[in-house]
Design an enzyme around this catalytic site. Structure first.
Site, PDB file in Angstrom:
ATOM      1  N   CYS A  71      -9.481 -27.633   9.130  1.00 27.20           N
ATOM      2  CA  CYS A  71      -9.279 -28.067  10.519  1.00 27.20           C
ATOM      3  C   CYS A  71      -7.994 -27.432  11.095  1.00 27.20           C
ATOM      4  O   CYS A  71      -7.944 -26.219  11.269  1.00 27.20           O
ATOM      5  CB  CYS A  71      -9.275 -29.593  10.572  1.00 27.20           C
ATOM      6  SG  CYS A  71      -9.475 -30.248  12.213  1.00 27.20           S
ATOM      7  N   HIS A 109     -14.551 -31.312   7.968  1.00 29.56           N
ATOM      8  CA  HIS A 109     -13.831 -31.947   6.855  1.00 29.56           C
ATOM      9  C   HIS A 109     -14.721 -32.088   5.622  1.00 29.56           C
ATOM     10  O   HIS A 109     -15.473 -33.056   5.514  1.00 29.56           O
ATOM     11  CB  HIS A 109     -13.304 -33.327   7.293  1.00 29.56           C
ATOM     12  CG  HIS A 109     -12.185 -33.212   8.267  1.00 29.56           C
ATOM     13  ND1 HIS A 109     -10.873 -33.108   7.886  1.00 29.56           N
ATOM     14  CD2 HIS A 109     -12.193 -33.132   9.617  1.00 29.56           C
ATOM     15  CE1 HIS A 109     -10.098 -32.987   8.963  1.00 29.56           C
ATOM     16  NE2 HIS A 109     -10.881 -33.001  10.022  1.00 29.56           N
ATOM     17  N   GLU A 168     -13.904 -32.985   2.792  1.00 27.98           N
ATOM     18  CA  GLU A 168     -13.418 -34.074   1.940  1.00 27.98           C
ATOM     19  C   GLU A 168     -13.995 -35.439   2.325  1.00 27.98           C
ATOM     20  O   GLU A 168     -13.931 -36.385   1.538  1.00 27.98           O
ATOM     21  CB  GLU A 168     -11.881 -34.134   1.982  1.00 27.98           C
ATOM     22  CG  GLU A 168     -11.259 -34.568   3.314  1.00 27.98           C
ATOM     23  CD  GLU A 168     -11.120 -33.451   4.343  1.00 27.98           C
ATOM     24  OE1 GLU A 168     -11.769 -32.401   4.184  1.00 27.98           O
ATOM     25  OE2 GLU A 168     -10.380 -33.638   5.318  1.00 27.98           O
TER      26      GLU A 168
END
Ligand code: XMP
Length: 527
Positions: free
Chosen positions: A84, A170, A172
């Site tokens: 990001c 993202h 994660e």
């Protein structure tokens, strides 16, 4: 401690610690540092890879956090992954362009099309669902880079050597369906080996705490003469939840009778919790060698203080004051030198106490200034990881499978109307009613947390052909892995009807609302 293979530079994203957690799930430890600490660390360490986190900054804002001076972003020394803001920063610093287009802002789920010939996306579906949260986007790639994913705009980039990579979404976050696979690919590309397991972590925590509390060098806090090994007591607040109970079970065998576990009846516990705490938690910890366990009755004091305001943050502040006072009394009583708490990474991030994270809400036990040294051995861990430690320690399933419950308890579930003994009793009964229905339908396991809140909306209703003017309850059930993001659980229609009918049997309850808002934009609790 083994050498750290992965350094994560924290630019303040809510998800930075989630990157660490996801990598740990894949068996690899990482270290998270704010940008200003990176140069010093890199002088003494040799990581295999550096990950640049997301941020709520734009690279164009004055004062936006920079790349650490000594960080090599050519990929020659280590692999680089920008996530990001991290990707935007990499592009911006190497001659690319970062723009804020009106038609390409993504907040929440998005679909990306990947170049699956790139090793980062090997084995991932060409079109996959991801979690994005950005206003800025890379509109022109730096020289030598190519786009390896698109979603309206550039969603990922790679240099020619595949050593410098950027992802706009993202990977994660659990809602990025194949995020784990992407991170696994990244670990493979960068040659990181597995170096984490729960047994090691338990030993590390025991050693870390024991080293501090037996240190021969007294700090100003550790009232002792220089060189003297001080055998001061260590106070640990136990709530009966998974975090504090697991921490007590880890520390009891090494601290022995120096560990004093203190449980507080705050007056805001759920039905049956106090007796469970006294009976089950006490005995489970006793089996792990705990010698000192006391329960303090402070319900009236908490209610008196918290009932003075209806503002969410004020309520948390009032709660913290009483909480701190009680622990200070215990510290004085035992002449303790340390206080140790089961604070998790999530609590710290949302209290804005790590790196550059924004403050979301003040957790009851984070950032309190004690007269003695306070230790937070779980500061880098997430709930599910603590559950894994609890399982490794063979604590009972009732503890490691337990739904989380906030320290300030039912006080956070009385919203827009003052806390009173009557209101607490009302939400406690309502919580039990709904919990029993979920148990009966065997759906408790599908729900990460249930919240039943009394909301300050009084309205007209009709009961037994008569007009009544009564309160409203809100029911919220969420599903989440790490409480950083959460989805609402959709109750089947018959269960909605059963809950509504059961709750409105109470003479003062007229309406029941079901809250389906995800986190973000809402949080799990109402305040
Ligand atoms: P939110 O509402 O921030 O909650 O999405 C995330 C998780 O944290 C719990 N929570 C707290 N736990 N002290 C705690 O020990 C607190 O002050 C606190 N506030 C929220 C919440 O119940 C959820 O599990």
């Amino acid at each position: 401690m083994k050498d750290i293979q992965i350094l994560i530079v924290d630019y303040g994203s809510q998800y930075t610690l989630v990157i660490g957690r996801s990598l740990r799930e894949l068996g690899v430890r990482s270290l998270i540092l704010p940008p200003k600490k990176v140069d010093q660390w890199l002088k003494e360490n040799d990581p295999k890879t550096v990950i640049l986190s997301g941020s709520n900054w734009s690279v164009h804002n004055e004062g936006a956090p920079e790349l650490p001076k000594s960080l090599d972003i050519t990929g020659k020394k280590y692999f680089i992954l920008g996530v990001c803001y991290g990707m935007q920063l990499l592009a911006h610093k190497q001659g690319g362009k970062v723009a804020r287009p009106h038609d390409h802002r993504e907040y929440g789920p998005a679909v990306v099309t990947l170049d699956t010939t790139h090793p980062l996306f090997s084995g991932v579906k060409e079109k996959t669902e991801v979690w994005a949260s950005h206003g800025d986007t890379v509109s022109k790639l730096p020289k030598g880079f190519r786009s390896i994913a698109v979603s309206g705009g550039i969603a990922a980039m790679s240099d020619k050597t595949n050593r410098v990579l950027g992802i706009q979404f993202h990977p994660e976050v659990a809602d990025t369906k194949e995020g784990k696979k992407m991170l696994q690919n990244f670990l493979k590309i960068s040659g990181c080996k597995k170096d984490w397991n729960p047994e090691d972590l338990i030993r590390e925590i025991q050693k870390e705490v024991l080293d501090i509390v037996t240190s021969p060098k007294p700090s100003p806090d550790r009232r002792g003469k220089k060189g003297e090994v001080i055998k001061q007591k260590v106070i640990l607040g136990v709530s009966g939840g998974v975090d504090s109970t697991t921490l007590a079970a880890i520390l009891a065998p090494v601290l022995k009778d120096r560990l004093i576990c203190v449980a507080i009846d705050t007056g805001g516990l759920r039905a049956g919790e106090l007796s469970e705490l006294k009976a089950n938690t006490g005995s489970a910890l006793g089996k792990n060698g705990l010698k000192n366990f006391t329960v303090i009755d402070a319900g009236d004091e908490f209610i008196k203080n918290v009932s003075t305001t209806i503002d969410g943050e004020e309520k948390r502040a009032r709660f913290r004051e009483v909480y701190k006072k009680i622990f200070e009394e215990q510290i004085a009583k035992y002449n303790a030198g340390f206080i140790v708490q089961g604070t998790l990474a999530t609590d710290i991030i949302e209290s804005g106490k790590i790196g550059e994270s924004a403050m979301i809400k003040t957790h009851h036990n984070v950032g309190l200034l004690w007269k003695v040294e306070d230790l937070h051995p779980f500061r880098n861990l997430f709930k599910y990881e603590v559950r894994e430690l609890a399982r490794t320690l063979k604590l009972p399933p009732a503890i490691y499978e337990r739904n989380p419950f906030p320290g300030p308890g039912l006080y956070l579930r009385i919203v827009g109307t003052p806390v009173s003994k009557e209101n607490i009793t009302l939400v406690r009964e309502a919580d039990k009613t709904v919990s029993d229905i979920l148990k009966k339908h065997k759906i408790t396991k599908d729900i990460s947390q249930l919240i039943v809140a009394l909301i300050g909306i009084n309205s007209v209703g009709v009961k037994g052909d008569e007009r009544v003017y009564g309160h409203s309850l809100a029911v919220r059930a969420v599903q989440t892995v790490d409480f950083m993001t959460a989805k609402s659980y959709y109750f089947p229609e018959e269960i909605i009807n059963e809950i509504t009918s059961a709750l409105t049997k109470h003479k003062d309850i007229v309406r029941v609302f079901f809250d389906m808002t995800p986190k973000p934009p809402a949080t799990t609790e109402f305040e």
